[in-house]
Structures are given as structure tokens and as C-alpha cells.
Write an enzyme that holds these catalytic residues in place. Structure first.
Site, PDB file in Angstrom:
ATOM      1  N   GLU A  81       0.840  -1.199   0.000  1.00  0.00           N
ATOM      2  CA  GLU A  81       0.000   0.000   0.000  1.00  0.00           C
ATOM      3  C   GLU A  81       0.872   1.244   0.000  1.00  0.00           C
ATOM      4  O   GLU A  81       0.386   2.345   0.121  1.00  0.00           O
ATOM      5  CB  GLU A  81      -0.979  -0.004   1.178  1.00  0.00           C
ATOM      6  CG  GLU A  81      -0.346  -0.032   2.562  1.00  0.00           C
ATOM      7  CD  GLU A  81      -0.473   1.271   3.324  1.00  0.00           C
ATOM      8  OE1 GLU A  81       0.491   2.064   3.211  1.00  0.00           O
ATOM      9  OE2 GLU A  81      -1.488   1.481   4.010  1.00  0.00           O
ATOM     10  N   CYS A 113      -3.432  -4.686   3.713  1.00  0.00           N
ATOM     11  CA  CYS A 113      -2.378  -5.545   4.272  1.00  0.00           C
ATOM     12  C   CYS A 113      -2.300  -6.926   3.646  1.00  0.00           C
ATOM     13  O   CYS A 113      -1.497  -7.740   4.071  1.00  0.00           O
ATOM     14  CB  CYS A 113      -2.555  -5.675   5.782  1.00  0.00           C
ATOM     15  SG  CYS A 113      -2.318  -4.122   6.651  1.00  0.00           S
ATOM     16  N   HIS A 235      -2.826 -12.452  10.332  1.00  0.00           N
ATOM     17  CA  HIS A 235      -2.463 -11.047  10.141  1.00  0.00           C
ATOM     18  C   HIS A 235      -2.398 -10.369  11.504  1.00  0.00           C
ATOM     19  O   HIS A 235      -3.181 -10.685  12.404  1.00  0.00           O
ATOM     20  CB  HIS A 235      -3.440 -10.320   9.218  1.00  0.00           C
ATOM     21  CG  HIS A 235      -3.061  -8.870   9.085  1.00  0.00           C
ATOM     22  ND1 HIS A 235      -1.799  -8.501   8.693  1.00  0.00           N
ATOM     23  CD2 HIS A 235      -3.732  -7.719   9.364  1.00  0.00           C
ATOM     24  CE1 HIS A 235      -1.716  -7.180   8.709  1.00  0.00           C
ATOM     25  NE2 HIS A 235      -2.872  -6.681   9.118  1.00  0.00           N
TER      26      HIS A 235
END
Lengths: 352, 387, 134
Positions: A81, A113, A235
Site C-alpha cells: 500500500e 495488508c 495477520h
């Protein structure tokens, strides 16, 4: 035909800043913030580092462990990103820097992400379909949090690169599945310096819902339960979410601790799950089964069920730095230096 | 080839000349030299101007024509040529003038050198000076002009176990000389402590190890020796003029603590003049950085390798020493308006050989000037003698 | 405007592509079309290859007065590196405390941003060196 990981490489910049140092500047309780997020420090890129340099370093480390002819790489994707250019690919620079050009397809990915794991999935497709002999999937970020925003305590830098193929696989990817909805929990508009987020909305309806759903889908499809896995990587936007997530799903601390890096390097965004998986591969033994769930705001989760193969025994893991080596090689900086490095100080425009 | 003499010289004050433009500065020294020589515009056969980077300092190229024009010679349509070899532009312009007269093509040639550096800021000036180094493979990778010399100094200190004070001694000595030169940019003596405690530029070099940004010009009038006495009673003969080149990038040399360009140019010059280094009593050398003077006096044969710094500390290169180096104050104290520097070196030698150097006068029959472009990629050595 | 000027040097800036003389074996970096030692005998015999990226610090300086594009890194270390293949080159040494740099220090090449042409311009990438640990 099995498709899987042929090699991998990681990179984390060496600078670190602690939450106490950030809190001091913004009149916040940095200790409490660090405890709340379960982050002791985060990585900060040097002024001459960006997603290109992090990706190249990770990809070169990947090739040090498995020195294939780079001309056999027919696909390369960089997920991030924080691509240095809004228009102009990161991937072409990376491909040139590992001498994989010109016989390959390249694209940059963005999915908050999870752009790195999306890159792995696309490489699996390319390799599995016989369109590429090897594919390189990279997740890397130099993410920014607005000054004073809670994100500033976690947004960090790092990345990992994966060589995906069908020959000499050190870890077979048994299955990948994704769970995707349109959920605006975190975003950044074109041309804006810092992202915005939905506060507590990023928790329940976003992270937890997607990760849980993807995890359950994957275990159901594979007919597995948490106990079947030796390691799990979730994550990790902070240190707390993945720990709570693991508990909710029935995974133990022992299963997640190897791949849980955010407490020590912060949230490396697209680099987070790829780096966590790299830390697991650094120590995994043949036969180990790994459960991986990435999450990207916006929102979606990618899940992977992975089994380490016997080829791991002859794989040269020591040819490149392990994630723990990169985590130990640090230099702590103060907020002023951090602000300078991250371009948060308004500088005079130089005309040459 | 016929013999050539310098029949007159001119030099402006060096320094920050806020009121004056490049063209005003550029003609001032030349006018002095021409007036004093008593020659008319019609007598001048050609003009050579040393200038490094007017294009980047003041956005002006085509400097030969500009100086000829503002010297009032446009109507005479004389050949006017700009000569560029970075820091060696002035010395090389002198050599071109010398060759033109020696060849018999021209009888009287004016050689000027000029630079206007202070119309840009310090950071930009540093960037312009760095164009003398290899832009693609040194400067782009982070080298500054000072840091290239700092790397020479660091290696010199390592190879010869030299100490920081040896570098500083060059600056102290040149400031002492400059204090006696009314045209010098800095006319103040400094102490060893001042040099050692100055702000760092590129370790081990500090501010007082580096020559300043300067405006200024210098000019000489060259004439065939046979006609020289028509214009002056004290012509100074050009005993030799030589030039050598080397790799543009410093890293392409096997040994960076010696400039082969200086050694080769000096050897050729000594042969041409029929002398050796021991016959030279006064020399102007290219001390753009303190380390540069130390390796110059070694490469010119005045001192053995690795001993130049110690000789400087011992006072052997000061006025009154074995060989007086940079009696003008050198680039360090006289100032370094790049294109003017090589010509200003000749001006100082002429003053010395004519006995016009006032308080900085040394007993000298032979003087040598060494002018360097970049990190030794061009070196010009000129030797002058009492005619 | 300057994009092509940097783009055409990318093989050497990214990957240390050098040439080796087919006559005497000496290495030139950046590539040369003939050997500075063998001249005519080397024409057409200059072989391109990639330096392995490891070398030793030959000399260095800690730079305090810096070009504006390196303001953020001030002071930084510039060094002349003698590559293991024999060629020398100039580059920054990074990820190191300047006082730990010394002549003979072992270093390896990495890729970093060299600078850019302002916020609207292209970004230049190229080699810098980091210490080889242990």
C-alpha cells in the site's frame, strides 16, 4: 501437480522506535499504548529505503537460498500500500534488480495488508496453469500512520519474497481460499499522505469477521482442526488481535508465537503475514503443517494450508538472514529522527 | 618553437564581489595587464579565457566572445577562445596562449581567467564544483568534491602514518602568506587550533582545509621573447609548459595518494626547462584542499613521498624555507575563483620573479605553477624564469 | 528529462555489471568498450559480467557538508570500495555507525534510493554498501 514455496527471503529495516517515545511527543501514555497494542517497538525505514529497496533485498535473499536462473522467473508481483510511485510499477524495478527481465509478466498489487498474499495466490495460479515456471510474490510496505494517530504506534516497514513453483518445493501449499466483502474499515484516498480508519469498526466487523470466516472455511474444506497444525500465522495489525483471534479459533500460544512479529517490529502491512510465515519457515521441519490467514482492510482474508516437505532438509536456509537475525539487528531512534526519516518535517524545496 | 615571455600581468582582488558582474570582473584584470604593458587593442592577436562553469554559475556560455566584446575588442574581431579543464582551466588557458605564441602564429596574446561563484548558494556551488569529478560514477553515488579529497587524506594518513596536524599546517602557512597579499580573499593569520576545531566538511577535512568560493579574475600578456622588451624592461620567460591527464574518477587509480598527472607533467616540464625540482625556489601549487598541497609538493619532486606534511609542519614550504609554496596564500587564502586560479598562479610567480612581491618576496630565479582539474584528471605545470 | 540518463546505466547501478578484458583479465567498472591496459588487443574481447558485490573499504570519509538530496542522511559515509574482483568504485556505506567504519572493513552491495528529481521526478536507485556482519 503440487504447487508451493521453492524459496523465500525476508527484510526488515534496522531502525526502531518505541511507543513511549511516540507517546511523549503527543501527550499520550506510550506505555499504556504499547501494552494495549502489545507492541514494544516498530521498525522504521531509513530515508533511502522504500518498497522497491525492501522488495529487492527480500528477493535477493530469496535467491541466495535457491540460486535459480532468474530468467526462469516468468511472473513477479509486488503487493504494497506504499508503492513509491502512484503510476509506474515497483515490480519492474525489482525484476530488473534480480535480472529476471524481460521474459516475465509483472504487476503491482494493492489490497491494504493482504496484497502480498494475493500475489502468492496469483503466482500459484500462473505456475499451476503452466504459464510460468517460477513466480515471485512479494509483500512489502513502508506504511504511514498520521502523526499522533494510534496507527503511528504500529505502522512499520518490512517485507518478504516468495519463489513459487513446482520443482524442489520446500513447502507445499495444499489449499488457498479467500473470504472477501466490501467493508470500508480503512482507506487512503489518492494523493493523501496518511490513511484513515474506522476506529473500533476495524475490529469486529472487519478483522475478526473476515479472519474467522476464512479460517473456518479453510479448515472445513481441508477437514482439519487447529490441533492438526504445528504453526499458525494470522495477520497482525498489532500484537493483540492475532493472539485473541488464535484463542477464539482454538489455537494455542505455542502455535502462533513463532510467526507473531508485530510486538517487535510493528505492523509491516503487506509484509506482515509474509514475514510471519518466513519466521516459521526459518525453523520448520519436514512434515510441519502451517495455517496462514492474512487480512486486508476493505476487506478480505486469504487463507493458506501449507505442509513443509522433505526438501527443507537440503534447503540452504542459512544462505540469507533469518527473520530473527533481522529483528536483532537494530538501532533505536528518537521521535525527531523518526519524523525526519519519515518526511514529517516540512522541508524547504530545493531548486537545483 | 620560439621563446615566449610574460610582459605584464593583472589580477583583481579575490573574494565576494557582490557589486560586480561576471563580465565586469572578467575584464578588470585584463585591462590592468594591457594598460600596464602599454599595448593597444590593435596589438593583440588573440585572447584565451580560462573559465570552468559560467554556464552553471551564471547561466552564460560563450565566454570567449563575451570577454572580447566587453574588453572593447569586438570591432577588432580577434580570435577569442574559452578554455575549460575544471580547476585547471586557467593554467591550461595560459598553456594555449603560450603555444600560440611559441608556434609563431601569434605575437601578442592575452590570457585571462575568470569565475563568478557567489551568484549561487554554497550548496549549489559545491554541486557545480563536483562536476569536475565523475558525475555518473562518483557524484551520483554520494561523493562531494571535498569528500573525494577527504578520502585521499584518509588514505594518505593511513599509508604514511601522517597526523591531522600535517594537513592543518598547510592552511596555517597559506593564511600567513595570504595575510601579506593585498589581493587575497583572507588576509588574516589563523592558528592550528582554528583549523583543527573548525566545522567538519568531510572528515578529516574541516572548513579551513578547503578553499573558499570566490569571485575574481587574473590576466597575463604573452609576447615572443624577442619582442618583449618593446613593452617591458622586466619580461619573465616561460621556461616550460606541460600538461597531463589521468582517469576522470579517482577510484580508477591504483594509488590515490599521488597524482600521476602531476608527476608526468612535472617531468615533462623539468625536461623542457632543463632543470630539476631543486632549482625551483618558489611555487604556486593547487591547494584546493590542504591534502592537495601535500601530495603536490611530493609529486613535483620537492619532497619524498609521505614527507610533504612533515616538511610543511617543519616550515620548509613557508617563505624563507627551502622552497616557498603558495606565497600568494594559495587557493586557500588568496581565494579560488576556479577559472582564474591558474592564471593568478602565474601572476604571483611574475611578481616574485620581478621582485615585486613586497612583504612576501623570496629570492627566486625560477618559479613553478601546478594547476589541477578535478582530482588530478588534468594537471598543468608551467615554469617561469627571470629572462 | 533526465530519466533516460539514469535508465541506461541501470544494469551497473542495480547489479554491478562490469567488463573483464579477454586479453589480460583485468576488470573495469563501469563497463568499458576497451581495456585501458591492452587497448587495441582488447577490442571485441570485453566480456560483460556481474560483480559478486563484496569488497573492502579502501578509503572513506564521513561527509558533513552534503548535497541537498542527502540532507536526511547527514552525516553519511562515502567510501572507495575495492571489490573482490579487483575493480574499485565509490559508494555510500550505510546501516553503520560512522565511527565503526575503517579501512579494510568488509562490505557488500545493496540497493537503495540514490535520490530523486524532486517530488514530480523519477526516483534513482543504485548500489550502496552495508557491513558484512561476522
Amino acid at each position: 501437480m503440487d504447487v508451493g514455496i521453492v524459496s523465500y527471503g525476508a527484510y526488515v529495516p534496522r531502525y526502531r522506535i518505541r511507543p513511549q517515545e511516540i507517546g511523549k511527543v503527543w501527550g499520550a501514555d506510550g506505555d499504556a499504548m504499547g501494552r494495549g497494542l502489545y507492541i514494544t517497538q516498530k521498525s522504521v525505514p531509513a530515508p533511502d529505503e522504500d518498497v522497491v529497496t525492501i522488495s529487492v533485498e527480500a528477493a535477493r535473499n530469496m535467491l541466495l537460498r535457491k540460486p535459480i536462473d532468474p530468467e526462469c522467473i516468468n511472473a513477479l508481483y509486488v503487493g504494497s500500500e506504499s508503492h513509491p510511485y502512484a503510476v509506474k510499477p515497483t515490480g519492474t524495478i525489482v525484476a530488473a534488480a534480480i535480472e529476471a527481465v524481460p521474459d516475465l509478466t509483472v504487476a503491482d498489487f494493492e489490497f491494504a495488508c493482504k496484497a502480498g498474499t494475493a500475489a502468492i495466490q496469483v503466482c500459484m495460479g500462473m505456475v499451476g496453469a503452466g504459464l510460468a515456471r517460477y513466480g515471485v510474490a512479494i509483500g512489502a510496505d513502508t506504511s504511514q500512520g498520521a502523526p499522533g494517530d494510534p496507527l503511528e504506534y504500529s505502522a512499520s516497514a518490512g517485507g518478504a519474497a516468495y519463489l513459487i513453483g513446482t520443482e524442489d518445493i520446500i513447502a507445499t501449499i495444499n489449499r488457498t481460499m479467500s473470504f472477501t466483502t466490501d467493508t470500508p474499515d480503512f482507506w487512503r484516498r489518492e494523493g493523501r499522505s496518511y490513511p484513515s480508519h474506522g476506529g473500533r469498526f476495524t475490529g469486529g466487523p472487519a478483522y475478526f469477521k473476515h479472519v474467522t470466516s476464512c479460517a473456518n472455511m479453510l479448515m472445513e474444506a481441508m477437514g482439519t482442526i487447529p490441533e492438526d497444525y504445528d504453526h499458525a500465522v494470522f495477520h497482525q495489525p498489532n500484537g493483540k488481535f492475532p493472539t485473541r483471534m488464535a484463542k477464539m479459533l482454538g489455537f494455542s500460544n505455542g502455535q502462533v508465537e513463532t510467526g507473531l512479529l508485530t510486538p517487535f517490529i510493528g505492523n509491516t502491512y503487506s509484509g506482515a503475514v509474509p514475514l510471519g510465515l518466513a519466521a516459521v519457515l526459518d525453523i520448520a521441519k519436514p512434515g510441519d503443517r502451517i495455517f496462514v490467514i492474512a487480512y486486508g482492510s476493505g476487506a478480505g482474508s486469504d487463507g493458506f494450508d501449507i505442509t513443509v516437505t522433505d526438501a527443507m532438509d537440503s534447503f540452504d536456509r542459512d544462505a540469507a538472514p533469518k527473520v530473527r537475525d533481522l529483528m536483532e539487528r537494530t538501532k533505536e531512534i528518537d521521535y525527531a529522527t523518526y519524523a525526519k526519516f519519515r518526511g514529517k518535517i516540512l522541508m524547504k524545496e530545493v531548486s537545483i | 618553437m620560439r621563446d615566449v615571455a610574460v610582459i605584464n600581468v593583472g589580477v583583481t582582488r579575490f573574494g565576494e564581489m557582490w557589486d560586480e558582474s561576471f563580465r565586469a570582473i572578467g575584464i578588470e584584470a585584463g585591462m590592468q595587464a594591457i594598460m600596464d604593458a602599454g599595448i593597444a587593442g590593435d596589438d593583440i592577436d588573440a585572447l584565451y579565457v580560462g573559465n570552468m562553469s559560467a554556464g552553471r554559475f551564471i547561466d552564460q556560455e560563450h565566454i570567449g566572445a563575451l570577454i572580447a566584446d566587453y574588453s572593447g575588442m569586438a570591432s577588432a574581431h580577434i580570435p577569442a577562445t574559452r578554455v575549460e579543464a575544471a580547476g585547471a582551466s586557467g593554467g591550461l588557458a595560459f598553456r594555449q596562449g603560450f603555444l600560440a605564441v611559441a608556434s609563431g602564429l601569434h605575437d601578442i596574446v592575452v590570457v585571462g581567467g575568470a569565475e563568478k561563484m557567489t551568484d549561487v548558494g554554497d550548496v549549489q556551488s559545491n554541486s557545480i564544483q563536483a562536476t569536475a569529478a565523475d558525475q555518473e560514477w562518483e557524484v551520483t553515488l554520494g561523493a562531494t568534491f571535498a569528500s573525494l579529497h577527504a578520502m585521499i587524506a584518509k588514505r594518505y594518513m593511513y599509508d604514511f602514518e601522517a597526523v591531522r596536524e600535517e594537513l592543518a599546517a598547510v592552511a596555517v602557512k597559506n593564511h600567513r602568506h595570504g595575510a601579506m597579499n593585498p589581493k587575497a580573499q583572507f588576509r588574516r593569520e589563523i592558528t592550528m587550533d582554528t583549523v583543527l576545531n573548525a566545522p567538519k566538511v568531510a572528515d578529516p577535512l574541516g572548513m579551513f582545509d578547503c578553499s573558499p568560493n570566490s569571485d575574481g579574475s587574473a590576466a597575463v600578456v604573452l609576447c615572443s621573447l624577442e619582442r618583449a622588451r618593446e613593452f617591458t624592461d622586466t619580461p619573465v620567460k616561460v621556461l616550460a609548459s606541460s600538461q597531463a591527464s589521468d582517469t576522470l574518477a579517482l577510484h580508477h587509480r591504483n594509488d590515490i595518494c599521488t597524482f600521476a598527472g602531476t608527476r608526468v607533467a612535472a617531468r615533462r616540464a623539468y625536461e623542457m626547462a632543463g632543470i630539476g625540482p631543486q632549482q625551483v625556489q618558489v611555487a604556486e601549487v593547487h591547494d584546493n584542499f590542504s591534502i592537495s598541497e601535500i601530495i603536490a609538493i611530493e609529486d613535483l619532486g620537492f619532497f619524498d613521498r609521505g614527507t610533504g606534511g612533515k616538511a610543511t609542519v617543519d616550515g620548509q614550504t613557508a617563505i624563507g624555507g627551502n622552497v616557498a609554496i603558495n606565497t600568494s596564500g594559495g587557493l586557500k587564502a588568496r581565494g579560488d575563483p576556479v577559472g582564474a586560479t591558474g592564471v593568478a598562479q602565474i601572476v604571483e610567480l611574475v611578481h616574485q620573479l620581478r621582485g615585486e612581491a613586497d612583504r612576501r618576496q623570496v629570492e627566486a630565479e625560477v618559479g613553478l605553477a601546478q594547476n589541477v582539474g578535478g582530482t588530478g584528471a588534468t594537471v598543468v605545470v608551467n615554469i617561469l624564469g627571470v629572462a | 528529462m533526465a530519466a533516460p540518463r539514469f535508465w541506461r546505466e541501470a544494469p551497473s547501478r542495480y547489479n554491478l555489471v562490469a567488463t573483464r578484458c579477454g586479453n589480460c583479465g583485468s576488470v573495469s567498472f563501469p563497463p568499458r568498450s576497451f581495456c585501458p591496459k591492452c587497448h587495441r588487443k582488447s577490442v571485441g574481447r570485453m566480456e560483460r559480467f556481474r560483480l559478486a558485490g563484496k569488497g573492502s573499504v579502501y578509503t572513506y570519509s564521513v561527509v558533513h557538508e552534503v548535497p541537498s538530496e542527502l540532507d536526511m542522511q547527514k552525516p553519511y559515509v562515502i567510501a572507495m570500495i575495492e571489490m573482490d574482483e579487483g575493480a574499485k568504485l565509490t559508494a555510500q556505506v550505510i546501516d553503520v555507525d560512522p565511527k565503526d567504519v575503517h579501512i579494510g572493513m568488509r562490505v557488500r552491495a545493496t540497493l537503495r534510493r540514490l535520490g530523486d528529481e524532486g517530488p514530480d521526478g523519477i526516483i534513482h536507485y543504485g548500489y550502496k554498501f552495508v557491513p558484512i556482519l561476522n
